[in-house]
Motif scaffolding. Structure first.
Motif, PDB file in Angstrom:
ATOM      1  N   ALA A   1      -1.480  -1.405  -4.222  1.00 31.06           N
ATOM      2  CA  ALA A   1      -2.579  -0.439  -4.232  1.00 31.06           C
ATOM      3  C   ALA A   1      -2.018   0.944  -3.981  1.00 31.06           C
ATOM      4  O   ALA A   1      -1.250   1.144  -3.031  1.00 31.06           O
ATOM      5  N   VAL A   2      -2.370   1.898  -4.832  1.00 28.61           N
ATOM      6  CA  VAL A   2      -1.862   3.259  -4.705  1.00 28.61           C
ATOM      7  C   VAL A   2      -3.013   4.252  -4.654  1.00 28.61           C
ATOM      8  O   VAL A   2      -4.102   4.005  -5.177  1.00 28.61           O
ATOM      9  N   SER A   3      -2.726   5.388  -4.019  1.00 24.09           N
ATOM     10  CA  SER A   3      -3.673   6.495  -3.972  1.00 24.09           C
ATOM     11  C   SER A   3      -2.893   7.733  -3.566  1.00 24.09           C
ATOM     12  O   SER A   3      -1.707   7.663  -3.270  1.00 24.09           O
ATOM     13  N   GLY A   4      -3.558   8.864  -3.568  1.00 22.98           N
ATOM     14  CA  GLY A   4      -2.931  10.090  -3.097  1.00 22.98           C
ATOM     15  C   GLY A   4      -2.609  11.087  -4.184  1.00 22.98           C
ATOM     16  O   GLY A   4      -2.564  12.289  -3.930  1.00 22.98           O
ATOM     17  N   SER A   5      -2.351  10.628  -5.397  1.00 25.39           N
ATOM     18  CA  SER A   5      -2.089  11.527  -6.523  1.00 25.39           C
ATOM     19  C   SER A   5      -2.256  10.751  -7.823  1.00 25.39           C
ATOM     20  O   SER A   5      -2.389   9.515  -7.808  1.00 25.39           O
ATOM     21  N   ARG A   6      -2.239  11.467  -8.948  1.00 24.23           N
ATOM     22  CA  ARG A   6      -2.450  10.840 -10.250  1.00 24.23           C
ATOM     23  C   ARG A   6      -1.304   9.911 -10.610  1.00 24.23           C
ATOM     24  O   ARG A   6      -0.155  10.103 -10.201  1.00 24.23           O
ATOM     25  N   LEU A   7      -1.621   8.896 -11.414  1.00 19.30           N
ATOM     26  CA  LEU A   7      -0.598   8.039 -12.001  1.00 19.30           C
ATOM     27  C   LEU A   7      -0.166   8.675 -13.321  1.00 19.30           C
ATOM     28  O   LEU A   7      -0.940   8.723 -14.273  1.00 19.30           O
ATOM     29  N   PRO A   8       1.057   9.179 -13.407  1.00 21.83           N
ATOM     30  CA  PRO A   8       1.460   9.878 -14.629  1.00 21.83           C
ATOM     31  C   PRO A   8       1.851   8.923 -15.753  1.00 21.83           C
ATOM     32  O   PRO A   8       2.370   7.823 -15.516  1.00 21.83           O
ATOM     33  N   GLY A   9       1.616   9.364 -16.987  1.00 23.82           N
ATOM     34  CA  GLY A   9       2.073   8.633 -18.169  1.00 23.82           C
ATOM     35  C   GLY A   9       1.685   7.173 -18.171  1.00 23.82           C
ATOM     36  O   GLY A   9       0.535   6.806 -17.900  1.00 23.82           O
ATOM     37  N   ASP A  10       2.655   6.319 -18.489  1.00 25.62           N
ATOM     38  CA  ASP A  10       2.422   4.876 -18.537  1.00 25.62           C
ATOM     39  C   ASP A  10       2.981   4.181 -17.294  1.00 25.62           C
ATOM     40  O   ASP A  10       3.385   3.019 -17.356  1.00 25.62           O
TER      41      ASP A  10
ATOM     42  N   PRO B   1      10.049  19.084  -4.895  1.00 24.04           N
ATOM     43  CA  PRO B   1       9.600  19.212  -3.504  1.00 24.04           C
ATOM     44  C   PRO B   1       8.253  18.505  -3.317  1.00 24.04           C
ATOM     45  O   PRO B   1       7.291  18.811  -4.016  1.00 24.04           O
ATOM     46  N   ARG B   2       8.216  17.572  -2.392  1.00 24.99           N
ATOM     47  CA  ARG B   2       7.001  16.780  -2.165  1.00 24.99           C
ATOM     48  C   ARG B   2       6.677  16.750  -0.675  1.00 24.99           C
ATOM     49  O   ARG B   2       7.573  16.852   0.167  1.00 24.99           O
ATOM     50  N   ASN B   3       5.379  16.535  -0.371  1.00 29.60           N
ATOM     51  CA  ASN B   3       4.994  16.344   1.023  1.00 29.60           C
ATOM     52  C   ASN B   3       5.067  14.868   1.373  1.00 29.60           C
ATOM     53  O   ASN B   3       5.530  14.037   0.579  1.00 29.60           O
ATOM     54  N   ALA B   4       4.600  14.519   2.574  1.00 27.63           N
ATOM     55  CA  ALA B   4       4.732  13.139   3.054  1.00 27.63           C
ATOM     56  C   ALA B   4       3.928  12.150   2.224  1.00 27.63           C
ATOM     57  O   ALA B   4       4.232  10.949   2.223  1.00 27.63           O
ATOM     58  N   MET B   5       2.907  12.615   1.506  1.00 29.46           N
ATOM     59  CA  MET B   5       2.110  11.724   0.663  1.00 29.46           C
ATOM     60  C   MET B   5       2.653  11.646  -0.759  1.00 29.46           C
ATOM     61  O   MET B   5       2.063  11.019  -1.619  1.00 29.46           O
TER      62      MET B   5
ATOM     63  N   VAL C   1       0.868  -1.181   0.000  1.00 28.81           N
ATOM     64  CA  VAL C   1       0.000   0.000   0.000  1.00 28.81           C
ATOM     65  C   VAL C   1       0.903   1.228   0.000  1.00 28.81           C
ATOM     66  O   VAL C   1       1.641   1.459   0.960  1.00 28.81           O
ATOM     67  N   THR C   2       0.853   1.999  -1.067  1.00 24.92           N
ATOM     68  CA  THR C   2       1.821   3.081  -1.191  1.00 24.92           C
ATOM     69  C   THR C   2       1.236   4.222  -2.011  1.00 24.92           C
ATOM     70  O   THR C   2       0.016   4.317  -2.189  1.00 24.92           O
ATOM     71  N   VAL C   3       2.115   5.098  -2.494  1.00 24.64           N
ATOM     72  CA  VAL C   3       1.705   6.257  -3.284  1.00 24.64           C
ATOM     73  C   VAL C   3       2.446   6.222  -4.617  1.00 24.64           C
ATOM     74  O   VAL C   3       3.488   5.573  -4.743  1.00 24.64           O
ATOM     75  N   PRO C   4       1.929   6.902  -5.647  1.00 16.79           N
ATOM     76  CA  PRO C   4       2.521   6.781  -6.987  1.00 16.79           C
ATOM     77  C   PRO C   4       4.008   7.106  -7.071  1.00 16.79           C
ATOM     78  O   PRO C   4       4.734   6.462  -7.825  1.00 16.79           O
ATOM     79  N   ILE C   5       4.497   8.079  -6.291  1.00 11.75           N
ATOM     80  CA  ILE C   5       5.908   8.428  -6.404  1.00 11.75           C
ATOM     81  C   ILE C   5       6.796   7.243  -6.025  1.00 11.75           C
ATOM     82  O   ILE C   5       7.896   7.080  -6.560  1.00 11.75           O
ATOM     83  N   MET C   6       6.338   6.388  -5.111  1.00 10.19           N
ATOM     84  CA  MET C   6       7.144   5.221  -4.742  1.00 10.19           C
ATOM     85  C   MET C   6       7.244   4.235  -5.903  1.00 10.19           C
ATOM     86  O   MET C   6       8.275   3.583  -6.082  1.00 10.19           O
ATOM     87  N   LEU C   7       6.198   4.113  -6.713  1.00 12.94           N
ATOM     88  CA  LEU C   7       6.293   3.257  -7.900  1.00 12.94           C
ATOM     89  C   LEU C   7       7.380   3.785  -8.829  1.00 12.94           C
ATOM     90  O   LEU C   7       8.167   3.010  -9.389  1.00 12.94           O
TER      91      LEU C   7
END
Length: 550
Positions: free
Chosen positions: A328-337, A532-536, A299-305
């Motif tokens: 499973a990801v959430s918190g922001s958009r999945l960019p590109g491919d 620059p990113r926040n904790a999410m 369970v993570t966020v897109p930047i970690m992918l």
């Protein structure tokens, strides 16, 4: 009374079929499987007694599978029976029996057992919990604490210096202190647990509440109260769209102080799973943890992918991640491919969850959805309805861009500071713009307040972001609007390149110009060592502008 859903609303609805869908979905996933009837009876009794709170989820799981591992962190493992006992003791030692007044507890912790135990203990006592983000600056933290002053503050020792020193008095408790670091002041959670005899707790007479803070990327964070009893609809919504199973081992890297991480903890307890936590997130450490703990779910966020994919292939190959079935990801958009690239690299089913603190889970994209449409947010979740409206509140045609409104079963109770909430026909405005295609899939095109007007044209930065993200030389990208004397506003792109890659601004602009309209081409292109990113993992726009010339 029959509720007719207007045609412009998309989704399974808040009433139709839910009474039947909930038990059927739970039975398919093993939650109602009648093995060990005595334990199953104890499980149901505990759930009926405590309700669908964090306390109820733990009590029910401990009654059914007391010896199953509930939680793993840097300090080791805790079984469900141990976690239940420890949180009983902590509840009695930390929070006085609230009769007539709901106490408020502020929590400032990274992901570890102390945070989980604090949340459950407060649930058992009916306290109101204010979840403070670890990325808050001193000014933001002081502003939140002035509005939501707490009776008790639980914090990791590393954050002790950030806590307010004036104003009303509060009880300070240290959640986590490294062996070579001083305590943050006051007793530790472990000392309270050890010093308190096991009590016989009963459900509190006053319902507890949880206050989440908005990300604060565009200003001061807002406190949003969520109901303490989510019911079964959010659980079945997730189970209906993902291959989660009872007893899964879930590595939760999303911060537990955010609604996504917190909801995942609720889900894990309801599924009698094992929660695996780490205080700090690092991509290679993530792979090592999956291997060491045989994690089935991440369970993570897109930047970690993106950061996992950015690891050298030989580094990824050094770890056995074959146990991992679901990410499973959430918190922001999945960019590109990004979605398809990640599934190809790790052979997992990726699920993208779109939602918010205010609305809960709105839509879920399955792996099949993302294979066909990598940029989709999926279909409305069970219990949710989605409408796309124009600025005057009128429905737009399918495929047309508009403002996203949502109605669902987990709507929040309002903002703590009395900030108004925009609604239409009982539906909550998500703050986003997007569209529904003719197949019912939702696409989120960006925040409504991110749209710029350049030379009279409405421009959403996300379209340019997606195009630039598909360049193989690009590791991360953010596009935002900046003032322009001639056009009013223009787009600026901020790019982090992949290691060893070479790229120039003209190539970036030419790549976008071939795929989008002229007004969607970023006129400014900045190459940065990081964003620059926040904790999410969300980009903080004003910090992009501050560092553009660095």
């Amino acid at each position: 009374m029959v509720h007719a859903r207007p045609e412009y609303r998309s989704g399974p609805g808040r009433w139709a079929g839910q009474a039947l869908n909930v038990p059927l979905t739970m039975a398919r996933r093993g939650l109602l499987w009648p093995w060990r009837p005595l334990r199953a009876t104890r499980q149901l009794t505990a759930l009926l007694h405590w309700g669908t709170t964090l306390a109820g989820g733990l009590a029910a799981a401990a009654a059914r599978d007391p010896d199953r591992t509930a939680l793993v962190d840097e300090k080791g493992e805790l079984s469900y029976a141990e976690l239940h006992d420890r949180t009983d003791r902590l509840a009695a030692g930390l929070v006085p029996d609230c009769r007539g007044r709901r106490l408020r507890v502020a929590v400032l912790c990274r992901n570890h057992r102390g945070l989980v135990e604090s949340l459950i203990a407060c649930s058992k006592r009916g306290a109101e919990v204010v979840l403070l983000g670890t990325g808050l600056g001193p000014g933001q933290l002081n502003g939140v604490m002035r509005e939501l002053w707490a009776d008790i503050v639980i914090a990791d020792a590393e954050f002790a210096d950030l806590l307010p020193r004036g104003g009303r008095r509060f009880t300070k408790v240290t959640a986590w202190a490294d062996e070579d670091a001083p305590s943050g002041g006051g007793p530790t959670l472990e000392e309270l647990i050890e010093a308190t005899p096991a009590p016989a707790l009963e459900p509190p007479p006053i319902q507890g509440r949880v206050v989440f803070l908005s990300s604060g990327t565009s200003g001061r964070p807002k406190g949003a109260r969520r109901p303490p009893r989510p019911g079964f609809v959010p659980l079945t919504a997730m189970l209906a769209r993902t291959p989660l199973r009872v007893g899964d081992r879930m590595l939760i890297e999303a911060p537990l102080f955010h609604a996504w991480g917190y909801s995942s903890l609720q889900l894990a307890l309801a599924m009698r799973g094992t929660v695996v936590l780490g205080r700090r997130s690092d991509p290679e450490r993530t792979l090592a943890t999956i291997q060491e703990r045989s994690c089935t779910t991440l369970v993570t966020v897109p930047i970690m992918l993106q950061r996992l994919l950015a690891l050298p292939e030989r580094t990824r190959a050094a770890y056995d991640t074959s146990s991992l079935r679901i990410t499973a990801v959430s918190g922001s958009r999945l960019p590109g491919d990004l979605a398809t690239a990640f599934m190809d690299a790790f052979s997992v089913e990726l699920c993208n969850v779109y939602g918010s603190t205010e609305a809960g889970w709105v839509s879920i994209a399955t792996a099949a959805d993302l294979r066909a449409h990598p940029d989709t947010a999926g279909r409305p979740a069970s219990g949710a309805e989605v409408a796309i409206l124009d600025a005057e509140g009128r429905p737009v045609p399918r495929g047309a861009t508009g403002r996203i409104y949502v109605a669902g079963s987990t709507r929040f109770e309002g903002y703590t500071g009395g900030v108004p909430v925009e609604t239409r026909d009982g539906m909550l405005f998500m703050g986003d713009v997007g569209h529904l295609d003719h197949g019912g899939l939702l696409y989120v095109e960006g925040r409504a307040d991110e749209m710029i007007v350049s030379g009279g044209e409405n421009v959403f930065p996300a379209a340019a972001e997606d195009v630039i993200a598909r360049l193989p030389q690009v590791r991360e990208v953010a596009v935002t609007g900046v003032p322009d004397e001639e056009y009013g506003e223009r787009l600026a792109a901020y790019i982090v390149m992949a290691p060893g890659a070479r790229l120039d601004a003209d190539t970036v602009r030419g790549h976008v110009r071939e795929r989008l309209a002229r007004y969607a081409v970023p006129r400014d292109v900045h190459f940065r060592p990081h964003l620059p990113r926040n904790a999410m993992g969300k980009v903080v726009p004003h910090r992009l502008h501050e560092t553009a010339g660095a």
